[in-house]
Design a protein around this motif. Structure first.
Motif, PDB file in Angstrom:
ATOM      1  N   CYS C 145       0.819  -1.203   0.000  1.00 17.17           N
ATOM      2  CA  CYS C 145       0.000   0.000   0.000  1.00 17.17           C
ATOM      3  C   CYS C 145       0.857   1.258   0.000  1.00 17.17           C
ATOM      4  O   CYS C 145       0.498   2.259  -0.605  1.00 17.17           O
ATOM      5  CB  CYS C 145      -0.942  -0.001   1.198  1.00 17.17           C
ATOM      6  N   LEU C 148       1.873   1.672  -3.592  1.00 17.28           N
ATOM      7  CA  LEU C 148       0.744   2.062  -4.430  1.00 17.28           C
ATOM      8  C   LEU C 148       0.279   3.492  -4.133  1.00 17.28           C
ATOM      9  O   LEU C 148       0.215   4.333  -5.028  1.00 17.28           O
ATOM     10  CB  LEU C 148      -0.415   1.083  -4.193  1.00 17.28           C
ATOM     11  N   PHE C 149      -0.016   3.776  -2.864  1.00 16.97           N
ATOM     12  CA  PHE C 149      -0.619   5.069  -2.524  1.00 16.97           C
ATOM     13  C   PHE C 149       0.397   6.201  -2.524  1.00 16.97           C
ATOM     14  O   PHE C 149       0.188   7.243  -3.115  1.00 16.97           O
ATOM     15  CB  PHE C 149      -1.269   5.011  -1.132  1.00 16.97           C
ATOM     16  N   TRP C 152       3.520   5.697  -5.790  1.00 15.17           N
ATOM     17  CA  TRP C 152       2.996   5.712  -7.145  1.00 15.17           C
ATOM     18  C   TRP C 152       1.962   6.812  -7.358  1.00 15.17           C
ATOM     19  O   TRP C 152       1.987   7.519  -8.364  1.00 15.17           O
ATOM     20  CB  TRP C 152       2.411   4.339  -7.453  1.00 15.17           C
ATOM     21  N   LEU C 153       1.020   6.965  -6.439  1.00 10.38           N
ATOM     22  CA  LEU C 153      -0.070   7.906  -6.667  1.00 10.38           C
ATOM     23  C   LEU C 153       0.116   9.226  -5.932  1.00 10.38           C
ATOM     24  O   LEU C 153      -0.710  10.118  -6.032  1.00 10.38           O
ATOM     25  CB  LEU C 153      -1.403   7.271  -6.271  1.00 10.38           C
ATOM     26  N   GLY C 154       1.192   9.349  -5.162  1.00 12.54           N
ATOM     27  CA  GLY C 154       1.506  10.640  -4.549  1.00 12.54           C
ATOM     28  C   GLY C 154       0.546  11.065  -3.458  1.00 12.54           C
ATOM     29  O   GLY C 154       0.427  12.243  -3.163  1.00 12.54           O
ATOM     30  N   ALA C 155      -0.165  10.104  -2.833  1.00 13.99           N
ATOM     31  CA  ALA C 155      -1.036  10.470  -1.708  1.00 13.99           C
ATOM     32  C   ALA C 155      -0.162  10.871  -0.524  1.00 13.99           C
ATOM     33  O   ALA C 155       0.972  10.416  -0.400  1.00 13.99           O
ATOM     34  CB  ALA C 155      -1.931   9.297  -1.319  1.00 13.99           C
ATOM     35  N   ILE C 156      -0.699  11.736   0.315  1.00 11.56           N
ATOM     36  CA  ILE C 156       0.068  12.169   1.479  1.00 11.56           C
ATOM     37  C   ILE C 156      -0.507  11.486   2.710  1.00 11.56           C
ATOM     38  O   ILE C 156      -1.614  11.779   3.130  1.00 11.56           O
ATOM     39  CB  ILE C 156       0.029  13.694   1.618  1.00 11.56           C
ATOM     40  N   LEU C 157       0.239  10.540   3.246  1.00 12.08           N
ATOM     41  CA  LEU C 157      -0.229   9.814   4.423  1.00 12.08           C
ATOM     42  C   LEU C 157       0.670  10.179   5.594  1.00 12.08           C
ATOM     43  O   LEU C 157       1.844  10.494   5.410  1.00 12.08           O
ATOM     44  CB  LEU C 157      -0.203   8.312   4.146  1.00 12.08           C
TER      45      LEU C 157
END
Lengths: 316, 500, 168
Positions: C145, C148-149, C152-157
């Motif tokens: 994850c 992926l997140f 790859w997808l540049g989400a900010i967690l």
């Protein structure tokens, strides 16, 4: 549990922040920039225009975190509660700081922050629907003053900047009207184009996007891209409305860090890339150092306090 | 002649190697972000915004458009396979799509979603070439009164939407309407049912509601039996058996057509768009079906119609943006920003000034839809294999997807807690046979209904004048009255024929 | 949904009654709030009008549901084996606890750590997998994850306050 760990980490952070060595090699890692509005809005676009140039000036990457909600206050709360080390900064327009505290109960005030720099200024203009019964400023004034509920004006919600903007214009011409709030920019532009509402106060970008008739600008000087439109001051009804924003950090942030950020902000705002981007967005790249930035917001807050009280929007 | 010119300009622009590449990347990335709940096209497109500052504007819009309609399709994949709606517009796909998957017909559901989206995309593209610029007037004909009447009509149809008994469905409708009033009052800004929680000030987020009621509650159902023992449903292996068969096609033909038309028109309206269109299509198909009780039990019409409608709406929502500068939804708002940064002012003059942009984007949609179908149909057999993944791997993945999805909506934890709360509520409601579908539908409609009705009253200065002076509003209200009369007639008729 | 309807029907009359009582109570509460908000302002509906209509409708249907639930046959004999029921409840509760823990741990512990801890908790204590399998699945989920997140997808967690204060 969240609070305990946060307190612990804040304590640890305090121990570090006290030593100026940490502040001196700031920044040595990525800086997060919280934008208290969702993607695509004016603040977001301003933030993304600044992002790359600020990263260049700081020598570290800058990451935009959108945290929208509750009129921008959700994101500003986040900034107020963050570790005061300069690695999480906020880019906020005036409304969440100068208007929202008068409208709702909030866990922060103007004093919860250190003001780093102003980075942009967007003047508001009064615009009319193409199907409105008035075409010129004079007709607008006559129409609005003829009857208390003659004029119907739009805003994206009570207490928002466009709402305060039109209230300022109406109080200058001593008229009233019917306020119809909309949810979101789309339905609002649609209502204006369709003639459901007569007028609103917004940035020139909105007027241009939908090709709307601009009656007057709510500025002290004419806007260069609208040089043929008179200002309300010229017309004898001084009214100022704008959305302006810049960088803020929690009040406990060390001065050395704030100074470093302010310098980087100054360089970024002066860069050609930023100037070009803001100009295309119908905004002005404008730098003010921290103290002046604070003064500007203080004045705005004072004006809003009165306007909000007059309109009956005060928090219960 | 003008039409041929437009088509020529459009394809000349869209068929360059660079724009084809952007179109492909957009459709592909869109499918991926659509699959992941929460992490929607808005977040992804805004990440691309700084790059678009320096990109060629047509390519930038082609890329962003690709992400947008790709996401509409991608959203249906998780909805069908694990009952998590990837996008708000695919919530209804959870209902029958997931039921189909549980019956070993996941391939048919995915296939009809792909083909329906494709056909709708083609239909809308052609319609846009023919009448695109002229349709902007339609968007302006809809004011608060028209929205109110339209939503009222929708609400009447929703009240009949449930597989369970009538009273329970009506309870859910009322609950959905009540939930839609949570948050600051749209007119006066007074807090309603917020309990001082800042995350509730803007109202409940539809995506959280749907992810909780459908996704999380399904997870808890899996948990009941123990994830390790959850038996995977056997699905056929060959692509031929997986895809929709002749009977499926016969059943789906008309729903796809109706969904396309409905989506095309609703997509033109700001504030409604893809979500409203997929919901309307579902309600309409159920209303028109010979045996509506099949809906919710795996009726392929319930997948075909809404999936076509949301893709159609996604594409037609570009018309108000490009020709009037009205962003019909959050994605359009970001694209409007990208246009403004490039110094492009949307508006009636855009088509005359930049035909390559307007028609190029439309032509790219046609190509993008073709790419989506070429990309996704072979993948169906792989997606279906996901259902064979043991529950022990699937359960953690569902947890992470739901929690990360809720978190990324606005990068905040209270949203996640709200979603979990609705998950628990949804689980308990299923235990006493309360169907969440009417709740979610009423929630969506309730928001639009209250705001628009009150706006209409304000504009009418406290009178209902807008409702009878404006022909479209009056017409829609007449439809409502006719529907009520018809239902009353049916009820009386049934009772009479039931009587000895 | 036919296969999920099956466990639903085993739920006893008591739960139906309880469910509708909750809805009725919530309905009355909402009516109270709506009345406090005010139903009408000059010339236009007040803040409370729509909540009031929705709440009254909800209360009415909830009471109707309560009445029909009250009339349901008592089926104590057909009730499921108590031991099984307890097992099921413990598992569902464990999942809920895992979800809530995950949500609350995201900010302090960061995405990767909280994901691993949550998945370990669910697989080891709710599903009773062996430790090696549990750890492999947990680390695999978190790593997959993250790639992926975030990458790859540049989400900010969230990175985690804890790690931030330990590292910097």
């Amino acid at each position: 549990m969240r609070t305990t760990i946060r307190t612990l980490s804040l304590l640890a952070a305090g121990a570090f922040a006290a030593t100026s060595a940490v502040a001196q090699d700031y920044p040595n890692r990525q800086v997060n920039m919280v934008i208290p509005f969702p993607p695509g809005g004016n603040t977001d676009l301003m933030g993304r225009a600044l992002q790359a140039e600020l990263a260049k000036a700081l020598g570290q990457s800058v990451v935009v975190i959108n945290k929208g909600g509750a009129g921008g206050t959700l994101g500003v709360i986040e900034v107020s509660a963050t570790r005061p080390d300069g690695y999480t900064i906020g880019l906020t327009p005036n409304n969440p700081l100068t208007a929202q505290p008068h409208v709702q109960k909030l866990p922060y005030s103007m004093d919860s922050f250190k003001y780093v720099c102003l980075s942009y200024y967007v003047p508001y203009v009064v615009m009319a629907s193409p199907r409105a019964p008035f075409k010129t400023w004079q007709e607008f004034v006559t129409f609005s003053k003829a009857k208390n509920d003659n004029l119907i004006y739009a805003s994206p919600g009570p207490g928002t900047q466009p709402h305060l903007g039109i209230l300022s214009a109406l109080s200058a011409i001593k008229a009233e009207g019917v306020h119809v709030p909309f949810t979101g920019a789309g339905p609002m532009s649609q209502a204006l184009l369709a003639g459901t509402v007569h007028a609103m106060s917004e940035s020139t970008a909105v007027a241009k996007a939908s090709n709307l008739n601009v009656l007057a600008t709510q500025t002290n000087e004419r806007i260069p891209s609208l040089s043929n439109v008179p200002t309300m001051k010229e017309l004898g009804f001084p009214s100022e409305a704008f959305s302006a924003g810049g960088l803020i950090v929690p009040a406990a942030t060390p001065d050395a860090v704030v100074a470093r950020l302010q310098k980087a902000c100054q360089d970024a705002v002066a860069s050609d890339g930023y100037k070009a981007a803001t100009e295309k967005l119908n905004a002005t790249a404008r730098f003010l150092p921290g103290p002046e930035f604070r003064k500007m917001f203080d004045a705005d807050s004072k004006a809003n306090a009165e306007a909000v009280k007059k309109a009956g929007l005060v928090a219960k | 002649m003008e039409l041929l010119d437009s088509i020529a300009v459009g394809f000349a622009t869209a068929l360059t190697v660079k724009n084809l590449a952007f179109c492909f990347v957009g459709a592909f990335v869109g499918t991926v972000v659509g699959v992941l709940p929460g992490l929607g096209p808005v977040a992804t497109i805004s990440l691309l915004l700084p790059f678009s500052f320096t990109m060629d504007v047509t390519s930038a819009v082609i890329l962003m458009a690709g992400i947008f309609y790709g996401a509409q399709y991608g959203g249906s994949i998780t909805a069908i396979l694990v009952r998590i709606p990837g996008e708000a517009s695919t919530v209804v796909t959870c209902l029958d799509g997931y039921a189909m998957a549980r019956q070993g017909r996941a391939g048919a559901a995915l296939g009809i979603a792909a083909f329906g989206s494709f056909l709708a995309g083609i239909g809308v593209t052609i319609a846009l070439f023919l009448v695109g610029p002229a349709m902007s007037e339609f968007a302006l004909a809809f004011g608060p009164a028209e929205y109110t009447a339209l939503v009222l009509l929708g609400l009447l149809l929703v009240t009949q939407l449930s597989s369970g008994p009538q009273g329970k469905a009506l309870l859910m409708v009322a609950f959905g309407l009540l939930l839609s009033t949570v948050g600051k009052d749209p007119i006066y800004g007074t807090e309603r049912f917020t309990f001082g929680v800042f995350s509730l000030f803007d109202g409940l987020n539809m995506a959280l509601l749907a992810m909780g009621l459908f996704g999380v509650s399904e997870l808890l159902i899996i948990a009941e039996g123990g994830a390790a023992h959850a038996k995977p449903v056997a699905q056929p292996t060959s692509l031929r058996e997986l895809l929709p068969n002749a009977a499926d096609w016969r059943a789906s033909r008309m729903p796809i057509l109706r969904g396309t038309v409905l989506g095309f028109f609703l997509g033109l309206l700001p504030g409604g768009g893809a979500t409203l269109s997929s919901f309307s299509s579902y309600v309409l198909e159920r209303r028109l079906a010979k045996n509506p009780e099949r809906f919710g039990q795996g009726a392929i019409e319930g997948v075909a119609g809404p999936e076509s409608a949301n893709n159609a709406a996604a594409q037609s929502s570009f018309v108000p943006l490009l020709s009037l500068g009205i962003p019909a939804n959050a994605v359009m708002a970001v694209i409007l920003g990208a246009l403004l940064v490039q110094g492009i002012q949307p508006g009636p003059q855009l088509i005359a000034k930049r035909p390559d942009l307007f028609f190029g984007v439309i032509a790219s949609m046609l190509i993008g839809n073709l790419m989506l179908i070429v990309l996704n149909v072979p993948l169906i057999s792989i997606f279906v294999q996901l259902l064979r993944v043991p529950g022990s791997i699937l359960a953690p993945l569902i947890i992470v997807f739901c929690v990360v999805g809720a978190y990324t909506l606005s990068n905040s934890v209270p949203e996640v807690i709200i979603m979990i709360g609705f998950g628990i509520a949804g689980y308990l409601m299923r235990k006493i046979d309360l169907d969440p579908a009417p709740l979610v539908l009423a929630f969506v409609l309730g928001n639009i209904l209250e705001t628009n009705f009150r706006q209409a009253l304000l504009v009418g200065r406290g009178t209902l004048s807008l409702f009878h002076t404006r022909p479209i509003a009056a017409g829609l209200l007449l439809c409502c009255a006719a529907l009520i009369a018809f239902q009353l007639y049916q009820a009386v008729h049934k009772r009479r024929s039931a009587a000895p | 949904m036919s296969d999920e309807a099956a466990p639903a029907s085993t739920v006893s009359r008591r739960w139906h009654v309880l469910g509708f009582v909750v809805f009725t109570a919530a309905g009355f509460y909402a009516i109270g709030v709506a009345l406090q908000l005010g139903l009408w302002r000059q010339n236009s509906p007040g803040e409370g009008l729509f909540p009031f209509i929705a709440a009254v409708a909800m209360t009415a249907f909830a009471v109707a549901g309560l009445v029909s639930a009250w009339r349901m046959p008592r089926r104590s004999a057909a009730a499921a084996n108590r031991g099984d029921l307890a097992q099921t409840l413990i598992r569902v509760a464990a999942y809920i606890f895992g979800l809530v823990f995950y949500a609350l741990a995201l900010n302090p512990l960061g995405f990767i750590t909280s994901t691993i801890v949550t998945v370990v908790f669910i697989l080891r204590f709710a599903e009773r997998y062996s430790w090696p399998v549990t750890l492999a699945l947990a680390v695999g989920t978190a790593a997959g994850c993250q790639i992926l997140f975030v990458i790859w997808l540049g989400a900010i967690l969230p990175f985690g306050y804890l790690w931030e204060s330990l590292l910097y």
